[in-house]
Design an enzyme around this catalytic site. Structure first.
Site, short mmCIF file in Angstrom:
data_model
loop_
_atom_site.label_atom_id
_atom_site.label_comp_id
_atom_site.label_asym_id
_atom_site.label_seq_id
_atom_site.Cartn_x
_atom_site.Cartn_y
_atom_site.Cartn_z
N SER A 1 0.83 -1.20 0.00
CA SER A 1 0.00 0.00 0.00
C SER A 1 0.86 1.25 0.00
O SER A 1 1.94 1.26 0.58
CB SER A 1 -0.90 0.02 1.24
OG SER A 1 -1.60 1.25 1.28
N LYS B 1 -4.21 -6.85 3.40
CA LYS B 1 -4.24 -5.69 2.49
C LYS B 1 -5.69 -5.36 2.11
O LYS B 1 -6.08 -4.19 2.02
CB LYS B 1 -3.40 -5.96 1.23
CG LYS B 1 -3.50 -4.86 0.16
CD LYS B 1 -3.01 -3.53 0.68
CE LYS B 1 -3.11 -2.30 -0.18
NZ LYS B 1 -3.80 -2.14 -1.36
N HIS C 1 -7.17 -3.59 4.93
CA HIS C 1 -6.64 -2.22 4.88
C HIS C 1 -7.49 -1.37 3.94
O HIS C 1 -7.87 -0.24 4.25
CB HIS C 1 -5.17 -2.23 4.42
CG HIS C 1 -4.66 -0.89 3.97
ND1 HIS C 1 -4.96 -0.36 2.72
CD2 HIS C 1 -3.91 0.04 4.59
CE1 HIS C 1 -4.42 0.84 2.61
NE2 HIS C 1 -3.77 1.11 3.73
N ASN C 2 -7.77 -1.91 2.77
CA ASN C 2 -8.55 -1.13 1.79
C ASN C 2 -9.98 -0.92 2.24
O ASN C 2 -10.56 0.14 2.00
CB ASN C 2 -8.51 -1.82 0.42
CG ASN C 2 -7.20 -1.52 -0.31
OD1 ASN C 2 -6.17 -1.33 0.32
ND2 ASN C 2 -7.24 -1.47 -1.62
N GLU D 1 -9.77 1.80 4.51
CA GLU D 1 -9.51 3.00 3.68
C GLU D 1 -10.84 3.55 3.13
O GLU D 1 -11.10 4.76 3.18
CB GLU D 1 -8.57 2.60 2.54
CG GLU D 1 -8.36 3.61 1.43
CD GLU D 1 -7.51 3.01 0.29
OE1 GLU D 1 -6.42 2.48 0.56
OE2 GLU D 1 -7.96 3.07 -0.88
C1 6PG Z 1 -3.25 1.49 -1.51
C2 6PG Z 1 -4.55 1.73 -2.19
C3 6PG Z 1 -4.49 1.14 -3.54
C4 6PG Z 1 -5.57 1.65 -4.48
C5 6PG Z 1 -6.81 0.83 -4.44
C6 6PG Z 1 -8.07 1.52 -4.08
O1 6PG Z 1 -3.31 0.88 -0.45
O2 6PG Z 1 -2.22 1.92 -2.01
O3 6PG Z 1 -5.59 1.15 -1.51
O4 6PG Z 1 -4.47 -0.23 -3.40
O5 6PG Z 1 -5.72 2.98 -4.48
O6 6PG Z 1 -6.85 0.27 -5.69
O7 6PG Z 1 -8.73 1.87 -5.21
P1 6PG Z 1 -10.30 1.98 -5.41
O8 6PG Z 1 -10.75 3.15 -4.63
O9 6PG Z 1 -10.37 2.22 -6.88
O10 6PG Z 1 -10.96 0.72 -5.05
#
Ligand code: 6PG
Length: 472
Positions: free
Chosen positions: A129, A183, A186-187, A190
Site C-alpha cells: 500500500s 491488504k 486495509h482497503n 480505507e
Molecule cells: C493502496 C490503495 C491502492 C488503491 C486501491 C483503491 O493501499 O495503495 O488502496 O491499493 O488505491 O486500488 O482503489 P479503489 O478506490 O479504486 O478501489
C-alpha cells in the site's frame, strides 16, 4: 555468479517501476522485465542511475537472477498474474520464490500458493500500500504465504518499506492468503475512512453551509489532532488546489461519481461470508455505488420530498463543528474495530494466526490509512493480544465516552438537516448495538418461530436448548 541480479521485478507500470527504483536506490542489484519493451525502455530512461538489468524474455530474466530467484510480480490482479507465473514457470527451479505484489483477491493467492508449492516454488502474496509515491519512497508491505521464503526476502522488503520510529512497516503476516487478506482489510478501512471524511465534508458544506476556505481550514486543524493521518492531510490539500482550467477550486469541478476497483467490495463480501458485523465498511462501499449513480440521484432530486431542518447559522456553527470532530473520531474507532474484527474472523475461518498489534504497526507508515491513531491500536493489542473487540480496550472506551455526546448530537443533526451520513450514523448504531443489554433479536426469533417453526432459545434455560411455540 557475481554478475547475477539479486532481485527481479516483473511488470513495469508506475507501481512496478517505482518499486524497482526503490530497491535500486537501496543498493540492490535489480533485474527488470515487462511483457512489452516500451515500458522497460521508459523505466531505463527515467532511472538511468539505477543500473537495472533489463531483459526481453522471461527466460533471459529468470536466468539472470541468483538462486533462489526472488521475483516480485507487479502486474494487474487477476489473469495477468497467472499468465506471468505460467510464463516464468518453465525456467524456475524448486526453492525459487515468486511474490505477487498486486492487489490480488486472497482466495486467488491461496490457490496459487497451493498450486506452486506442488511444483516446489515458494509463493508469497504481498500486499503493498502507498500508491506510486509509496512504492518509490517506502510503502507499507504485508507479506504472507510460504513462510520458509520470508527470511530470504525480508532483508529486501523490510529495507524498501516505510520506516516509523526505526521500525519497518513490513512484517510477516501469516500463511497462504493472509498478506493479501490483510491488504484487503486495509482497503476496506480505507474506504470507511474516506467515506467518513466525505460525510464530514457534506455536513460542513450542505448542513452548516460553510465555504471551501472554511472547510479546508477545519480539515487542516483536524489534521493536527486525534484525526491526524494521511487521508486527512491530503483532504486539507485538496481544498487548496485551484482549478487549472478556470475559477475556483478543482474539487468543485469534479463529478461527484466515485469509482472503485473492487477491494472495498471484497472486504464487504468477506464480512458477509464470515458473519462479521462491519457496517461502516459496507456502508462506505454502498455509498460509492449510490453516489456513482448520478442519473438516479438527478431523478431523485425532482421526485423525492425531504427539505431538512436548518442547522445553526454559520456564526454559531463552532459547537456543531466540534460535535462533528467527535463523531468522526468515534466513528473511525468503530470502523477500525470492524476491520480488526475481520482480521479476527480470518484467524477463525482460515486458521491464520495474526498478530494484530504488529499489523497496526505496519499500517503506521507508507500506506493510505497511515495515521497517528494506529499507535493507540497497537498499544491496545499490546495490553491484550486477544482483545475481543477494539471498542473494549480501556483507552478506546475512554475516548468513546468523551466523544459520545458529540457523536450522538452530530448524527441527529445530520439526520435533521437531511445530509446523508450513512457511515457515521451506522457506526453509532454499531456502537449502540455492541452495548445493548437486550437487543431486539428476541422479536426476530419470535417471528421466525411464528412463520417457520425455526425454534428459539429461552432466557431462563441453558443455551442450546430450543423451543417452539404454538403462536396461533
Ligand atoms: C493502496 C490503495 C491502492 C488503491 C486501491 C483503491 O493501499 O495503495 O488502496 O491499493 O488505491 O486500488 O482503489 P479503489 O478506490 O479504486 O478501489
Amino acid at each position: 555468479m557475481n554478475d547475477l541480479y539479486e532481485f527481479g521485478v516483473a511488470g513495469l507500470a508506475v507501481m512496478g517501476g517505482n518499486l524497482a527504483r526503490n530497491l535500486a536506490n537501496h543498493g540492490f542489484r535489480v533485474a527488470v522485465w515487462n511483457r512489452g519493451w516500451e515500458k522497460t525502455e521508459a523505466l531505463l530512461a527515467r532511472a538511468p542511475e539505477a543500473g537495472f538489468g533489463a531483459f526481453r524474455t522471461p527466460q533471459e530474466f529468470v536466468g539472470a537472477l541468483a538462486r533462489p530467484r526472488k521475483i516480485i510480480l507487479m502486474v494487474q490482479a487477476g489473469a495477468a498474474v497467472d499468465a506471468c507465473i505460467a510464463g516464468f514457470l518453465p525456467y524456475l527451479e524448486p526453492g525459487d520464490i515468486i511474490m505477487d505484489g498486486g492487489n490480488s483477491h486472497y482466495p486467488d493467492t491461496v490457490r496459487r500458493c497451493r498450486e506452486l508449492s506442488e511444483r516446489g516454488i515458494r509463493f508469497l502474496g504481498v500486499g503493498i500500500s502507498g500508491g506510486e509515491e509509496g512504492a518509490l519512497n517506502g510503502p507499507s508491505i504485508m507479506p504472507g504465504g510460504d513462510e520458509s521464503a520470508w527470511p530470504e526476502v525480508a532483508p529486501y522488503l523490510q529495507t524498501i518499506a516505510a520506516q516509523v520510529d526505526g521500525v519497518p512497516c513490513c512484517d510477516w503476516i501469516g500463511p497462504e492468503g493472509a498478506g493479501h487478506y490483510v491488504k484487503m482489510v486495509h482497503n476496506g478501512i480505507e474506504y470507511a475512512d474516506m467515506e467518513l471524511i466525505a460525510e464530514a465534508y457534506a455536513f460542513l458544506r450542505d448542513g452548516l453551509k460553510l465555504d471551501n476556505r472554511e472547510i479546508g481550514s477545519i480539515f487542516e486543524r483536524w489534521n493536527g489532532g486525534v484525526l491526524a493521518g494521511y487521508l486527512m492531510e491530503i483532504t486539507a490539500k485538496i481544498f487548496r488546489k485551484a482549478d487549472p482550467e478556470g475559477e475556483g477550486l478543482l474539487l468543485d469541478r469534479i463529478l461527484d461519481a466515485p469509482g472503485q476497483k473492487g477491494t472495498g467490495r471484497w472486504t464487504g463480501v468477506a464480512a458477509l461470508e464470515t458473519a462479521t458485523p462491519a457496517p461502516t465498511i459496507a456502508d462506505a462501499v454502498f455509498q460509492r455505488f449510490l453516489n456513482a449513480d448520478v442519473e438516479l440521484r438527478r431523478r431523485g432530486v425532482d421526485l423525492l420530498p425531504g427539505e431538512g431542518v436548518a442547522l445553526p447559522r454559520k456564526e454559531e456553527s463552532a459547537a456543531a463543528v466540534a460535535d462533528l470532530e467527535s463523531a468522526l473520531y468515534a466513528a473511525k474507532i468503530c470502523a477500525y474495530a470492524q476491520g480488526f474484527a475481520l482480521l479476527k474472523a480470518a484467524e477463525r475461518e482460515f486458521r491464520w494466526p495474526l498478530n494484530y498489534g504488529s499489523i497496526a504497526l505496519l499500517w503506521r507508515g507508507g500506506c493510505i490509512i497511515r495515521a497517528r491513531f494506529l499507535n493507540d491500536i497497537n498499544a491496545a493489542y499490546q495490553r491484550d493480544p486477544e482483545l475481543e473487540n477494539l471498542l473494549f480496550d480501556e483507552f478506546f472506551r475512554g475516548e468513546l465516552a468523551a466523544n459520545l455526546p458529540g457523536f450522538r448530537r452530530c448524527t441527529a443533526a445530520g439526520a435533521l438537516a437531511g445530509v446523508a451520513m450513512p457511515a457515521i450514523a451506522g457506526a453509532l448504531a454499531y456502537f449502540d448495538s455492541c452495548r445493548a443489554r437486550r437487543s431486539a433479536g428476541n422479536l426476530i426469533q419470535a417471528q421466525r418461530d411464528f412463520f417457520g417453526a425455526h425454534r428459539f432459545e429461552r432466557v431462563d434455560r441453558p443455551r442450546g436448548e430450543t423451543f417452539h411455540a404454538d403462536w396461533m
